[in-house]
Scaffold this motif. Structure first.
Motif, PDB file in Angstrom:
ATOM      1  N   ILE A 267       0.849  -1.193   0.000  1.00 46.40           N
ATOM      2  CA  ILE A 267       0.000   0.000   0.000  1.00 46.40           C
ATOM      3  C   ILE A 267       0.882   1.240   0.000  1.00 46.40           C
ATOM      4  CG2 ILE A 267      -1.732   1.311   1.288  1.00 46.40           C
ATOM      5  CD1 ILE A 267      -2.906  -1.276   2.230  1.00 46.40           C
ATOM      6  N   GLU A 268       0.699   2.058  -1.015  1.00 45.99           N
ATOM      7  CA  GLU A 268       1.437   3.325  -1.055  1.00 45.99           C
ATOM      8  C   GLU A 268       0.514   4.405  -0.549  1.00 45.99           C
ATOM      9  OE1 GLU A 268       3.154   4.213  -4.899  1.00 45.99           O
ATOM     10  OE2 GLU A 268       3.622   2.083  -5.147  1.00 45.99           O
ATOM     11  N   LYS A 269       0.796   4.859   0.659  1.00 41.03           N
ATOM     12  CA  LYS A 269      -0.097   5.848   1.264  1.00 41.03           C
ATOM     13  C   LYS A 269       0.265   7.246   0.793  1.00 41.03           C
ATOM     14  CE  LYS A 269      -1.420   3.263   5.219  1.00 41.03           C
ATOM     15  NZ  LYS A 269      -1.915   3.269   6.567  1.00 41.03           N
ATOM     16  N   THR A 270      -0.712   8.130   0.878  1.00 40.80           N
ATOM     17  CA  THR A 270      -0.452   9.527   0.566  1.00 40.80           C
ATOM     18  C   THR A 270       0.021  10.207   1.830  1.00 40.80           C
ATOM     19  OG1 THR A 270      -2.494   9.305  -0.630  1.00 40.80           O
ATOM     20  CG2 THR A 270      -1.433  11.438  -0.718  1.00 40.80           C
ATOM     21  N   GLU A 271       0.948  11.123   1.658  1.00 43.15           N
ATOM     22  CA  GLU A 271       1.427  11.809   2.841  1.00 43.15           C
ATOM     23  C   GLU A 271       0.403  12.834   3.292  1.00 43.15           C
ATOM     24  OE1 GLU A 271       5.242  13.300   1.736  1.00 43.15           O
ATOM     25  OE2 GLU A 271       5.921  11.262   1.276  1.00 43.15           O
ATOM     26  N   GLY A 272       0.248  12.928   4.588  1.00 39.18           N
ATOM     27  CA  GLY A 272      -0.587  14.000   5.148  1.00 39.18           C
ATOM     28  C   GLY A 272      -2.052  13.680   5.244  1.00 39.18           C
ATOM     29  N   ILE A 273      -2.639  13.048   4.235  1.00 40.35           N
ATOM     30  CA  ILE A 273      -4.068  12.777   4.293  1.00 40.35           C
ATOM     31  C   ILE A 273      -4.286  11.265   4.314  1.00 40.35           C
ATOM     32  CG2 ILE A 273      -4.931  14.882   3.221  1.00 40.35           C
ATOM     33  CD1 ILE A 273      -4.948  13.294   0.562  1.00 40.35           C
ATOM     34  N   ARG A 274      -5.497  10.874   4.624  1.00 41.36           N
ATOM     35  CA  ARG A 274      -5.796   9.453   4.670  1.00 41.36           C
ATOM     36  C   ARG A 274      -6.169   8.979   3.262  1.00 41.36           C
ATOM     37  NH1 ARG A 274      -9.793   5.782   5.870  1.00 41.36           N
ATOM     38  NH2 ARG A 274      -8.993   3.978   6.972  1.00 41.36           N
ATOM     39  N   GLY A 275      -5.175   8.882   2.439  1.00 42.98           N
ATOM     40  CA  GLY A 275      -5.432   8.462   1.061  1.00 42.98           C
ATOM     41  C   GLY A 275      -4.369   7.505   0.598  1.00 42.98           C
ATOM     42  N   ILE A 276      -4.607   6.882  -0.560  1.00 42.04           N
ATOM     43  CA  ILE A 276      -3.602   5.975  -1.102  1.00 42.04           C
ATOM     44  C   ILE A 276      -3.359   6.285  -2.582  1.00 42.04           C
ATOM     45  CG2 ILE A 276      -3.685   3.947   0.382  1.00 42.04           C
ATOM     46  CD1 ILE A 276      -5.927   2.861  -1.335  1.00 42.04           C
ATOM     47  N   ARG A 277      -2.119   6.115  -2.964  1.00 46.27           N
ATOM     48  CA  ARG A 277      -1.790   6.240  -4.381  1.00 46.27           C
ATOM     49  C   ARG A 277      -2.129   4.942  -5.093  1.00 46.27           C
ATOM     50  NH1 ARG A 277       1.427  10.497  -5.494  1.00 46.27           N
ATOM     51  NH2 ARG A 277       2.240  11.507  -3.646  1.00 46.27           N
ATOM     52  N   LYS A 278      -1.690   3.882  -4.479  1.00 48.18           N
ATOM     53  CA  LYS A 278      -1.855   2.589  -5.107  1.00 48.18           C
ATOM     54  C   LYS A 278      -1.878   1.535  -4.013  1.00 48.18           C
ATOM     55  CE  LYS A 278       0.190  -0.263  -8.659  1.00 48.18           C
ATOM     56  NZ  LYS A 278       1.306  -0.531  -9.506  1.00 48.18           N
TER      57      LYS A 278
END
Lengths: 493, 338
Positions: A267-278
């Motif tokens: 899981i590639e998380k997004t920095e800062g927010i609760r999101g994911i790139r992939k």
């Protein structure tokens, strides 16, 4: 005679007895058609596990026999149809009667667009069914002459059920015809109307069964495979990443509901927010691929993002891909084709060094595919997972190459990254979820995203739709075959 | 001294507000002494803490700074891997102090596995306790090889130098009808193996022996429990010369009894070769060893030169770096059981 009939009640769920009795029926039909018919009636009633209407039917039948001579005229016909003696007669019987009962037939002569229209009233469908019945008879004839091939025997077994069901429907139609005659009689009207209703209901049921039997098997060879579910953000920047996380959560809860195992691979998380790139997760359990295969594609979201300050509605997309996981036996990888890189690749290795970075990267040299895995603390487990992912990618690649024309025509496609278009839109300001393939809209985005019943219903609908579509394709093929045959005949003449 | 300075500065940083974390370490430590008053009201998230420790490890030249900080953070949050952690979680006081405690150990170059007190071997989670040798990824491969060559008729094996008990426990877990004996020279290792065996419920089938295979008495005791279908061992194989160049993590914290294999690194290996034929089942027993990169050849020539060992060299297997790492030996059928 009567006792013998009672002993010999055919059971519709058991083919063997059925055959015996139909053979026996053949001898009986001519001299005592009424008994035979009665037997069919018994059968149909018993089949449903419902014994109450049996007595009424029998009594009504005896009344009927006395009251209505029309019965005697129809019965031999239906009886002969029943054991498949005469398909031409069956066709005429049906045509004359179904027109009477079902009304305008020409309306249904085109390709049915839903399961509700897939009935014998539809000419194309009934032609197709008769075509199958012919095939069955042909096979039966072959069977008496020689040993069948295994594939033929399987086909015969499949068709047997179908023909049984078809005959049952014909019998019911015969019965209905008689009952309708009875309705005209004042004295029997009340009882007959009641019977007509039950009869219609039964016909409806059997027709549904028939559609199920005629539909080609949509179970693919990979239906029981576990899958990798990949969610990747698309257009829309951070909003897309946020939504990707929500979709992943949705599938996680759906997996929980289904009792599937849901393990994060990468899981590639997004920095800062609760999101994911992939994200790539493994889903394993019963029928995972069968249920999830239509989930792949572009999911679109329309809403005011949490990151938006001016209050404008944004449209963003994410991609979902469902990749089958072939087992080691299904797809073998040669060690010489693999280039495995782990953190500890240089230096003396072994006891000399102590590393905690267990990430593994595998390159498949012939295809150039690269997978990475960092899901576990154990390096060997990461390697296993990476190999599973690699196998899945390779299979995907092979499947993409094999894709035939028929599948590319389909509206509902098995989702992978390359082929699928936009499949679903989540509109928050209208609180609706629209599936573009079904053309169906459901209320309640939050409920849908909770991965509960709403999602399950949508998935089931897609399954049904896919089945309908495959049946339609069969019918189209049949239509094309028939028209080419007629054109050939015309040319010859 | 240098270590102390790092530690000091790192302690201050833990209590400083998050927006200043990116400023240079030393400068920052000097400028914000006022904020370091003991009471912390910052609204740090896990992510801030993680970044902070990564930077700290990097400045202190700690090997694998990211991986170390991530594993420690994940462990402090009760997870295994960092991707299971929600980065936006605010840091509580307890979490902060746990992180601080664990990261300060890491700054002393304590191996991460000892800090966490556990590590994974295949799908098992095993307890790790200093100074017992931490199983390496190669050892996982050794266990896999033994398992894939396991004959149905086999029912027992011996693990020489069991350490944490990783190989024995993994094999016993995979082979539910098999019994095993594990031996280690270190009492701590024996206790840890026993603990781990209990943890995974295989202790009824594993007999742990404390002893030195150089002693005849120990060999006799092992013989009494034998013969064994398979002997598997990850013996110490680092040469005296190589011992000088080991990383601090390995040299300072791991048991040298499990690492140092004498001048040529073959001291213990030779002893295993010497006793193997007494312990193995005559005819079909096999011996598996994890060794140094050049040692498979040394073993091969030793066996060929000394037919009296009663062993045959079958083949070498490669590790994930595609270098010879594992030696597979068998019992010479010609020589009977002594």
């Amino acid at each position: 005679m009567a006792t013998f009939i009672r002993q010999c009640r055919p059971c519709w769920s058991c083919c063997k007895k059925m055959q015996e009795s139909s053979h026996w029926c053949r001898q009986l039909v001519r001299p005592r058609p009424v008994y035979c018919f009665q037997q069919w009636k018994h059968a149909s009633v018993l089949h449903r596990g419902n014994t109450t209407p049996c007595s009424t039917l029998t009594s009504s039948l005896s009344v009927l026999n006395r009251a209505n001579t029309a019965w005697y005229n129809t019965l031999p016909t239906s009886a002969s149809v029943l054991h498949g003696d005469n398909s031409a007669k069956a066709s005429t019987l049906l045509t004359s009667f179904i027109v009477l009962y079902g009304g305008n037939r020409s309306r249904y002569s085109t390709l049915p667009s839903s399961f509700a229209e897939m009935t014998l009233k539809n000419k194309l469908f009934s032609d197709y069914v008769q075509h199958l019945v012919q095939e069955y008879e042909e096979l039966c004839k072959q069977k008496s002459e020689r040993q069948l091939f295994k594939s033929e025997a399987n086909r015969l077994y499949q068709l047997e059920k179908l023909v049984d069901c078809y005959e049952l429907i014909l019998a019911k139609y015969g019965e209905l015809e008689g009952l309708l005659e009875m309705v005209k009689d004042e004295g029997l009207k009340d009882m007959a109307t009641e019977e007509v209703d039950t009869c219609k209901q039964l016909i409806q049921q059997y027709e549904n069964d028939l559609v199920g039997l005629v539909s080609p098997d949509t179970r693919g060879p990979y239906d029981d495979y576990d899958v990798f579910l990949e969610v990747e953000c698309g257009a829309g920047g951070k909003e897309s990443m946020l939504f990707a996380q929500e979709i992943l959560d949705m599938y996680e809860r759906y997996a929980q509901l289904r009792g599937w195992e849901f393990t994060a691979q990468n899981i590639e998380k997004t920095e800062g927010i609760r999101g994911i790139r992939k994200a790539c997760v493994g889903v394993s359990g019963q029928g995972v691929y069968r249920l999830l295969k239509y989930e792949g594609g572009v999911h679109r979201v329309k809403r005011v993002p949490a990151t938006e300050t001016a209050g404008r509605i944004h449209t963003s997309t994410i991609t979902v891909a469902i990749l089958q996981q072939p087992s080691e036996i299904d797809l073998e990888l040669k060690p010489s084709d693999l280039e495995i890189t782990a953190c500890k690749s240089s230096g003396p290795g072994g006891q000399h060094v102590n590393t905690t970075d267990s990430a593994v990267r595998i390159k498949h040299i012939p295809t150039g595919l690269v997978v990475e895995c960092q899901a576990d603390r154990s390096q060997i487990r990461n390697k296993k997972l990476a190999l599973a992912m690699l196998r899945s990618r390779i299979l995907q690649r092979e499947l993409a190459a094999q894709t035939s024309i028929t599948t590319s025509q389909r509206k509902i496609q098995v989702g992978d990254k390359e082929r699928s278009g936009r499949i679903r839109t989540y509109t928050f300001n209208h609180d609706t979820v629209t599936d573009h393939r079904l053309g169906k809209q459901v209320k309640g985005v939050a409920d849908f995203l909770s991965g509960g019943q709403a999602l399950d219903e949508m998935i089931q609908d897609l399954q049904t739709e896919a089945q309908l579509e495959s049946l339609q394709i069969k019918l189209q093929e049949f239509q094309a075959m028939k028209s080419s045959e007629t054109s050939k005949k015309l040319k010859k003449s | 001294m240098i270590l102390l300075r790092f530690l000091n500065c790192h302690l201050q940083k833990v209590f400083s507000p998050k927006n200043q974390l990116k400023s240079s370490l030393f400068l920052h430590a000097g400028l914000h002494k006022k904020t370091f008053s003991g009471i912390c009201e910052s609204n740090d998230t896990v992510k801030d803490q993680l970044e902070h420790y990564i930077a700290l490890f990097r400045t202190a030249y700690i090997p694998e700074p990211e991986s170390s900080a991530e594993l420690i953070t994940a462990h402090a949050m009760g997870k295994k891997m960092i991707h299971e952690v929600d980065f936006s979680t605010p840091v509580t006081k307890i979490l902060r102090s746990r992180l601080k405690e664990m990261c300060s150990k890491r700054l002393e170059r304590v191996p991460v596995q000892y800090i966490l007190g556990e590590w994974d071997f295949h799908d098992l989670t095993l307890e790790m306790r200093p100074p017992v040798l931490i199983p390496r990824p190669e050892t996982e491969e050794l266990a896999s090889h033994v398992l894939s060559h396991w004959d149905r008729g086999y029912h027992t094996f011996l693990d020489i130098g069991c350490g944490t008990g990783a190989i024995s426990i993994y094999l016993l877990k995979q082979l539910p009808l098999v019994k095993a004996v594990a031996i280690d020279i270190s009492e701590q290792a024996c206790n840890l193996t026993q603990n781990n065996a209990v943890r995974h419920g295989v202790h009824h089938r594993l007999k742990v022996v404390h002893g030195d295979i150089m002693q005849e008495g120990t060999v006799a005791e092992l013989c009494k429990n034998g013969p064994y279908n398979v002997i598997v061992s990850n013996p110490p194989y680092i040469t005296t010369e190589e011992m000088k160049h080991l990383d601090t993590e390995v040299f300072k914290y791991e048991d040298h009894n499990a690492l140092a294999g004498g001048v040529d690194g073959l001291h213990v290996i030779n002893q295993i070769l010497k006793i193997a034929h007494q312990l193995l089942c005559p005819g079909h027993g096999s011996l598996w060893l994890e060794v140094g990169l050049t040692q498979t050849r040394a073993i091969q020539s030793a066996i060929e030169d000394h037919p009296d060992l009663g062993l045959v060299y079958r083949n070498a297997f490669q590790d994930f770096t595609k270098r010879d790492r594992f030696a597979h030996l068998g019992v010479n059928g010609l020589r009977g059981h002594v």
